[in-house]
Motif scaffolding. Sequence first.
Motif, PDB file in Angstrom:
ATOM      1  N   CYS A 194       0.868  -1.172   0.000  1.00 26.27           N
ATOM      2  CA  CYS A 194       0.000   0.000   0.000  1.00 26.27           C
ATOM      3  C   CYS A 194       0.905   1.222   0.000  1.00 26.27           C
ATOM      4  CB  CYS A 194      -0.905  -0.001   1.214  1.00 26.27           C
ATOM      5  SG  CYS A 194      -1.777   1.563   1.508  1.00 26.27           S
ATOM      6  N   ALA A 195       0.827   2.004  -1.064  1.00 26.44           N
ATOM      7  CA  ALA A 195       1.591   3.238  -1.159  1.00 26.44           C
ATOM      8  C   ALA A 195       0.699   4.392  -0.744  1.00 26.44           C
ATOM      9  CB  ALA A 195       2.096   3.444  -2.582  1.00 26.44           C
ATOM     10  N   ALA A 196       1.162   5.148   0.236  1.00 26.37           N
ATOM     11  CA  ALA A 196       0.376   6.256   0.771  1.00 26.37           C
ATOM     12  C   ALA A 196       1.107   7.562   0.530  1.00 26.37           C
ATOM     13  CB  ALA A 196       0.132   6.056   2.257  1.00 26.37           C
ATOM     14  N   SER A 197       0.413   8.519  -0.034  1.00 21.67           N
ATOM     15  CA  SER A 197       0.998   9.836  -0.237  1.00 21.67           C
ATOM     16  C   SER A 197       0.712  10.699   0.981  1.00 21.67           C
ATOM     17  CB  SER A 197       0.404  10.495  -1.476  1.00 21.67           C
ATOM     18  OG  SER A 197      -0.963  10.757  -1.260  1.00 21.67           O
ATOM     19  N   GLY A 198       1.434  11.795   1.106  1.00 18.40           N
ATOM     20  CA  GLY A 198       1.151  12.694   2.210  1.00 18.40           C
ATOM     21  C   GLY A 198       2.220  12.655   3.284  1.00 18.40           C
ATOM     22  N   ARG A 199       2.509  13.823   3.819  1.00 16.86           N
ATOM     23  CA  ARG A 199       3.584  13.938   4.796  1.00 16.86           C
ATOM     24  C   ARG A 199       3.200  13.384   6.151  1.00 16.86           C
ATOM     25  NH1 ARG A 199       4.698  20.172   4.508  1.00 16.86           N
ATOM     26  NH2 ARG A 199       2.425  20.113   4.432  1.00 16.86           N
ATOM     27  N   THR A 200       1.906  13.141   6.392  1.00 21.77           N
ATOM     28  CA  THR A 200       1.463  12.718   7.720  1.00 21.77           C
ATOM     29  C   THR A 200       1.294  11.216   7.835  1.00 21.77           C
ATOM     30  OG1 THR A 200      -0.843  13.039   7.071  1.00 21.77           O
ATOM     31  CG2 THR A 200       0.297  14.900   8.099  1.00 21.77           C
TER      32      THR A 200
END
Length: 123
Positions: free
Chosen positions: A22-28
């Motif tokens: 699972c690739a998740a974008s976002g700095r958080t």
Amino acid sequence: QVQLVESGGGLVQAGGSLRLSCAASGRTFSSYTMGWFRQAPGKEREFVAGITRNGGSTYYADSVKGRFTISRDNAKNLVYLQMNSLKPEDTAVYYCNPMSSTYSRYPLWDDYWGQGTQVTVSS
């Protein structure tokens, strides 16, 4: 908001293995407990596995305990699900999502899901 892209599914014989990503974008990303869910045809989506923010603790549905392993790489914004000893009843579309809280079995965003990745286990 984190965007989610699942991959790694496929067709496998019973007893085989697959590794989902699972690739998740976002700095958080690293601020969330993350989880995997699955939805079989005609059934509701169900919790599969969860992992705390730093990866120090994991928890599983009874149906997959001992066969599946969740892990994460916060540097790469990735969550994995290693699935071993697969059974036909594991056939489903698999999704990842942040969890509503630590050790929760509910997603943070019930109205946002990625496209999922299909896992089919033949007998």
